[in-house]
Design a protein around this motif. Sequence first.
Motif, PDB file in Angstrom:
ATOM      1  N   VAL A 180      35.446  82.747 101.290  1.00 57.54           N
ATOM      2  CA  VAL A 180      35.865  81.656 100.332  1.00 57.54           C
ATOM      3  C   VAL A 180      35.045  80.238 100.547  1.00 57.54           C
ATOM      4  O   VAL A 180      34.983  79.839 101.772  1.00 57.54           O
ATOM      5  CB  VAL A 180      37.355  81.195 100.853  1.00 57.54           C
ATOM      6  N   GLN A 198      42.033  79.013  99.868  1.00 56.47           N
ATOM      7  CA  GLN A 198      41.479  77.898  99.017  1.00 56.47           C
ATOM      8  C   GLN A 198      42.239  76.944  99.312  1.00 56.47           C
ATOM      9  O   GLN A 198      41.967  75.693  99.088  1.00 56.47           O
ATOM     10  CB  GLN A 198      41.548  78.395  97.570  1.00 56.47           C
ATOM     11  N   GLY A 204      32.435  77.403 104.683  1.00 60.13           N
ATOM     12  CA  GLY A 204      33.839  77.786 104.134  1.00 60.13           C
ATOM     13  C   GLY A 204      34.244  78.471 105.017  1.00 60.13           C
ATOM     14  O   GLY A 204      34.428  78.431 106.500  1.00 60.13           O
ATOM     15  N   VAL A 246      35.311  73.196 100.063  1.00 56.52           N
ATOM     16  CA  VAL A 246      35.417  72.188  98.931  1.00 56.52           C
ATOM     17  C   VAL A 246      34.348  71.192  99.295  1.00 56.52           C
ATOM     18  O   VAL A 246      34.323  70.644 100.349  1.00 56.52           O
ATOM     19  CB  VAL A 246      36.755  71.665  99.085  1.00 56.52           C
ATOM     20  N   CYS A 304      41.301  75.126 102.362  1.00 57.25           N
ATOM     21  CA  CYS A 304      40.001  74.496 102.431  1.00 57.25           C
ATOM     22  C   CYS A 304      40.113  72.904 101.410  1.00 57.25           C
ATOM     23  O   CYS A 304      39.682  72.008 101.788  1.00 57.25           O
ATOM     24  CB  CYS A 304      39.269  75.205 101.428  1.00 57.25           C
ATOM     25  N   VAL A 305      41.034  73.086 100.617  1.00 57.53           N
ATOM     26  CA  VAL A 305      41.570  71.582  99.909  1.00 57.53           C
ATOM     27  C   VAL A 305      42.351  70.786 100.911  1.00 57.53           C
ATOM     28  O   VAL A 305      41.787  69.766 100.823  1.00 57.53           O
ATOM     29  CB  VAL A 305      42.421  71.973  98.579  1.00 57.53           C
ATOM     30  N   ARG A 364      43.061  85.052  99.086  1.00 59.52           N
ATOM     31  CA  ARG A 364      42.014  84.108  98.892  1.00 59.52           C
ATOM     32  C   ARG A 364      42.655  82.793  98.286  1.00 59.52           C
ATOM     33  O   ARG A 364      42.172  81.946  98.732  1.00 59.52           O
ATOM     34  CB  ARG A 364      41.222  84.947  97.555  1.00 59.52           C
ATOM     35  N   CYS A 365      43.910  82.600  97.808  1.00 66.53           N
ATOM     36  CA  CYS A 365      44.432  81.483  97.175  1.00 66.53           C
ATOM     37  C   CYS A 365      44.947  80.988  98.336  1.00 66.53           C
ATOM     38  O   CYS A 365      44.870  79.564  98.323  1.00 66.53           O
ATOM     39  CB  CYS A 365      45.465  82.005  96.328  1.00 66.53           C
ATOM     40  N   THR A 417      36.923  73.341  92.061  1.00 60.77           N
ATOM     41  CA  THR A 417      36.035  74.288  92.901  1.00 60.77           C
ATOM     42  C   THR A 417      36.372  75.677  92.819  1.00 60.77           C
ATOM     43  O   THR A 417      35.217  76.308  92.914  1.00 60.77           O
ATOM     44  CB  THR A 417      36.547  74.030  94.443  1.00 60.77           C
ATOM     45  N   TYR A 418      37.418  76.472  92.779  1.00 60.88           N
ATOM     46  CA  TYR A 418      37.637  77.558  92.417  1.00 60.88           C
ATOM     47  C   TYR A 418      38.017  78.052  91.048  1.00 60.88           C
ATOM     48  O   TYR A 418      38.266  79.313  90.980  1.00 60.88           O
ATOM     49  CB  TYR A 418      38.773  77.821  93.683  1.00 60.88           C
ATOM     50  N   LEU A 423      41.286  72.170  93.283  1.00 58.62           N
ATOM     51  CA  LEU A 423      41.433  73.509  93.339  1.00 58.62           C
ATOM     52  C   LEU A 423      40.761  73.742  92.028  1.00 58.62           C
ATOM     53  O   LEU A 423      39.919  74.919  92.245  1.00 58.62           O
ATOM     54  CB  LEU A 423      42.851  73.904  93.236  1.00 58.62           C
ATOM     55  N   CYS A 439      43.993  79.941  91.237  1.00 60.40           N
ATOM     56  CA  CYS A 439      44.829  79.592  92.451  1.00 60.40           C
ATOM     57  C   CYS A 439      45.595  78.404  91.958  1.00 60.40           C
ATOM     58  O   CYS A 439      46.893  78.433  92.343  1.00 60.40           O
ATOM     59  CB  CYS A 439      43.971  79.237  93.466  1.00 60.40           C
TER      60      CYS A 439
END
Length: 327
Positions: free
Chosen positions: A241, A278, A228, A244, A281-282, A274-275, A310-311, A307, A315
Motif C-alpha cells: 500500500v 490506507q 508505504g 500518502v 496511511c492517511v 488494504r482499506c 490517493t487510492y 483517501l 476505500c
Amino acid sequence: MRIAVTGSIATDHLMSFPGSFTDQLLADRLDRVSLSFLADRLEIRRGGVAANVSFGLGLLGLRPVLVGAVGADFEPYRVWLKQHGVDTDSVLVSEEAHTARFVCTTDRMQNQIATFYAGAMTEARRIDLRSVVERVGRLGLVMVSPDDPEAMLRHTRACRALGVPFAADPSQQLARLSRREVLELVDGARWLFTNEYEAALLRDRTGLTEAELLRRVGCWVTTHGAAGVRIRRAGRDVLAVPAVEVPGVVDPTGVGDAFRAGFLAGTAWDLPERCAAQLGCVLAATVLDYVGTQEYQLYRDVLLARLRDTYGVGCAAHLTPHLREVS
C-alpha cells in the motif's frame, strides 16, 4: 469491537540549542565532561506509544482503553485524553514515581542529547489485564506496545489465558529483549507491527527467517516510511500500500503510532486489510502536518478527500458509514 492499548505513557520535553554541541567538546577532556547548554526554546508535548495510538483511535470514535502506569502528575494529561475519547480508568497511578519523561536537546546541526526516564512505567508490570476485562467487559483486541518488558510479557500471557486476540508491537524494546522473550511476545499474535529497521532486527534477535516468523503470527504489517506499507501473511502474496504524499513535512514524530491507530480502527470495523492500511496511511500523513504526536485533528471531509485522491473511491466508500463521529 473494544480495543485496549497497553504501553508507554510519557511527556516529552524538547529543547533547542542555537549553537553546536561539538564546539563545546574538548578532545582531550572527553573523560571528564561537565557541560551546560542554554536552550532558546522549550516545547512540552504529550507522548508515549500507547497514549498516541489511543488518541488516534479516540478521534475515530472507538473509545479505546488505555492501559499503562503514570505518576500523580498525570491528571492534566488524563483530562486531555478523556476529552478525545480515551478511557483512562485502567491507568495505574504510582504513589512514588513521576510519569515517564523524554528530555531532548537538539542543536542547530540536528545533533541531539537525550535522556529517557522510565519512572512510573516500571510499575506497569503490576497491572492485571483480568481487572481491565472485569471493568469494561469482553475485549476484541489488546495492542501490546512498548512498555516495561515484564509488563509486555505479562499482558501477552494474560491475553493467551483469557483467549483475547492480541497485536504485538515490540518496536523500541526489541534491542533489550532476549530471543525467548521476543518469541513469547509475537507467537500467536493476530497482528505483528514493525517498521523496516525493526523487521530486520526482529529476524536478527530471533534467528528466524521471514517465512518462519510468518508461520507464528496471523499477519505482519511493516511500515516503510515514504515507501508505504507491506502486509504479509504465510502463503500469500505481499500486499503493498503506497503512502500518502505529503509536501513540506512539518514533523515526523508519532507517524507510526498514527498509522497503527488508523489500521486498527479499520480492522475493528471489519474493513479489508488494504482499506485498513490506507486509513492508517492517511492518519500518518495527517500527523506529518503538525508538530507533536497528539496535536493533529481529523476532519471527515478532508480525510475522505485524501483517501479518494490517493487510492480512489473504493476505500472512501467503505469508510464513510464509520466516520460519523469525526467532525
